[in-house]
Design an enzyme around this catalytic site. Structure first.
Site, PDB file in Angstrom:
ATOM      1  N   ASP A   1       3.780  -3.831   6.140  1.00 20.18           N
ATOM      2  CA  ASP A   1       4.686  -3.005   6.965  1.00 20.18           C
ATOM      3  C   ASP A   1       6.153  -3.143   6.555  1.00 20.18           C
ATOM      4  O   ASP A   1       7.011  -2.417   7.076  1.00 20.18           O
ATOM      5  CB  ASP A   1       4.589  -3.421   8.444  1.00 20.18           C
ATOM      6  CG  ASP A   1       3.363  -2.835   9.134  1.00 20.18           C
ATOM      7  OD1 ASP A   1       2.777  -1.877   8.606  1.00 20.18           O
ATOM      8  OD2 ASP A   1       3.009  -3.341  10.219  1.00 20.18           O
TER       9      ASP A   1
ATOM     10  N   VAL B   1       6.227 -10.812  19.926  1.00 17.01           N
ATOM     11  CA  VAL B   1       5.692 -11.378  18.677  1.00 17.01           C
ATOM     12  C   VAL B   1       4.178 -11.150  18.589  1.00 17.01           C
ATOM     13  O   VAL B   1       3.486 -11.196  19.612  1.00 17.01           O
ATOM     14  CB  VAL B   1       6.023 -12.892  18.624  1.00 17.01           C
ATOM     15  CG1 VAL B   1       5.399 -13.553  17.404  1.00 17.01           C
ATOM     16  CG2 VAL B   1       7.535 -13.103  18.643  1.00 17.01           C
TER      17      VAL B   1
ATOM     18  N   LYS C   1       8.631  -0.874  15.550  1.00 21.96           N
ATOM     19  CA  LYS C   1       7.997   0.426  15.278  1.00 21.96           C
ATOM     20  C   LYS C   1       6.778   0.610  16.155  1.00 21.96           C
ATOM     21  O   LYS C   1       6.187  -0.367  16.643  1.00 21.96           O
ATOM     22  CB  LYS C   1       7.602   0.566  13.807  1.00 21.96           C
ATOM     23  CG  LYS C   1       6.526  -0.411  13.303  1.00 21.96           C
ATOM     24  CD  LYS C   1       5.088   0.049  13.496  1.00 21.96           C
ATOM     25  CE  LYS C   1       4.110  -1.048  13.099  1.00 21.96           C
ATOM     26  NZ  LYS C   1       2.772  -0.930  13.582  1.00 21.96           N
TER      27      LYS C   1
HETATM   28  O1  C5P Z   1       0.071  -7.187   4.581  1.00 18.71           O
HETATM   29  P1  C5P Z   1      -0.015  -8.041   5.784  1.00 18.71           P
HETATM   30  O2  C5P Z   1       0.144  -9.515   5.478  1.00 18.71           O
HETATM   31  O3  C5P Z   1       0.887  -7.632   6.890  1.00 18.71           O
HETATM   32  O4  C5P Z   1      -1.484  -7.862   6.351  1.00 18.71           O
HETATM   33  C1  C5P Z   1      -2.080  -8.743   7.277  1.00 18.71           C
HETATM   34  C2  C5P Z   1      -3.584  -8.582   7.220  1.00 18.71           C
HETATM   35  O5  C5P Z   1      -3.961  -7.287   7.715  1.00 18.71           O
HETATM   36  C3  C5P Z   1      -4.158  -8.638   5.814  1.00 18.71           C
HETATM   37  O6  C5P Z   1      -4.453  -9.950   5.444  1.00 18.71           O
HETATM   38  C4  C5P Z   1      -5.412  -7.786   5.942  1.00 18.71           C
HETATM   39  O7  C5P Z   1      -6.446  -8.548   6.498  1.00 18.71           O
HETATM   40  C5  C5P Z   1      -5.014  -6.732   6.960  1.00 18.71           C
HETATM   41  N1  C5P Z   1      -4.584  -5.449   6.343  1.00 18.71           N
HETATM   42  C6  C5P Z   1      -5.516  -4.643   5.724  1.00 18.71           C
HETATM   43  N2  C5P Z   1      -5.118  -3.460   5.150  1.00 18.71           N
HETATM   44  C7  C5P Z   1      -3.827  -3.069   5.189  1.00 18.71           C
HETATM   45  C8  C5P Z   1      -2.850  -3.871   5.826  1.00 18.71           C
HETATM   46  C9  C5P Z   1      -3.274  -5.069   6.397  1.00 18.71           C
HETATM   47  O8  C5P Z   1      -6.702  -4.973   5.690  1.00 18.71           O
HETATM   48  N3  C5P Z   1      -3.464  -1.920   4.628  1.00 18.71           N
END
Ligand code: C5P
Length: 288
Positions: free
Chosen positions: A137, A96, A11
């Protein structure tokens, strides 16, 4: 059914806005997401031997519980009482740690694929909840196409398909930690917020020029100081004929939108050569 072969697509963010910080530390987001044609191949096979075995074409990619595809298989097996094992082969083409949701797309493909392979009949909404446990995501990667994503990224509103365009993806050699970028944005005064509503109108009107004009990602203000090449590549994309250019997600991948394949191909070749990049891909908008 004993096995399934899936395409897990990347994406790009047409917009990304941070509208607040939540008590759980995550950020409140508003973003327009778009699937592109570029995909990883995800092959899932039932095995008699219990457990999860993952193989990938990238020898340095962790294939254990650190891999989101592994986490997805593990969740499906424990939650829905699957006793068989699974073998998963990832043939990765999506760069990646790049802001292109490659890991999340593979994760979504495993959730979707195991639901079918084991005939579980898990509903879309339950699947979406499970997806959010694995990453912000992942619910979008289950939906795909053009969508408005809010909350952590899981409150999804399907939009009409974005008008077609050629997309050049260029990933600077360094990688950025998503968590570090979100942490850094807290110290930045966000100037202009993306015009998501205006872009939705352009999408409805199939106006790729309007869409291009409104590309905007507030995380650039946090990522560019960590990786100045992002700004350099954005400038080159424009000089080489892109309608506009933006960083995707938390970066560092920069993309350019083009209305002409030859111009897009020329830009991809020149940028690849100039920065000696491994990951430069010519692809296009993909709608399901
Ligand atoms: O949800 P995911 O593990 O993909 O997110 C990775 C990191 O990105 C989280 O640990 C956080 O620090 C940050 N994040 C955030 N707010 C979001 C999505 C991600 O702060 N809405």
């Amino acid at each position: 059914m004993e096995h399934i072969n899936l395409r897990a697509r990347a994406k790009i963010n047409l917009t990304l806005d941070v509208t607040g910080i939540r008590s759980d530390g995550y950020h409140e987001l508003k973003m327009i997401m778009q699937t592109v044609e570029l995909y990883d191949r995800v092959f899932i096979k039932k095995t008699d031997k219990p457990g999860i075995k993952i193989k990938s074409n990238l020898e340095w990619l962790p294939c254990d519980s650190r891999n989101l595809a592994y986490k997805a298989a593990n969740l499906m097996m424990s939650r829905y009482g699957i006793d068989d094992g699974v073998f998963i082969e990832l043939r990765k083409s999506i760069p990646v740690a790049a802001g292109l949701a490659g890991g999340s797309a593979d994760c979504a493909a495993v959730l979707y694929g195991m639901n079918i392979l084991f005939g579980l009949g898990v509903s879309r909404s339950e699947m979406s909840k499970a997806a959010l446990e694995l990453g912000s995501d992942v619910p979008y990667c289950l939906m795909r196409g053009t969508a408005l994503a809010e909350g952590r990224g899981e409150i999804l509103t399907k939009l009409p398909p974005c008008p077609n365009a050629w997309v050049v993806l260029a990933k600077p050699t360094m990688s950025l930690s998503t968590a570090a970028v979100y942490k850094a944005i807290d110290a930045v005064e966000i100037g202009e917020h993306p015009d998501c509503d205006g872009m939705i109108e352009d999408i409805k009107n199939s106006d790729i020029y309007g869409v291009s004009k409104k590309l905007s990602n507030v995380l650039e203000a946090a990522s560019i100081p960590m990786c100045p090449m992002i700004a350099d590549i954005k400038k080159d994309m424009l000089d080489l004929g892109a309608l506009n250019s933006l960083m995707s997600g938390s970066g560092p991948t920069v993309y350019g939108l083009f209305d002409n394949k030859e111009t897009a191909k020329g830009a991809a070749d020149k940028i690849k050569k100039k920065y000696r990049l491994r990951d430069v891909v010519l692809t296009k908008i993909f709608n399901v």
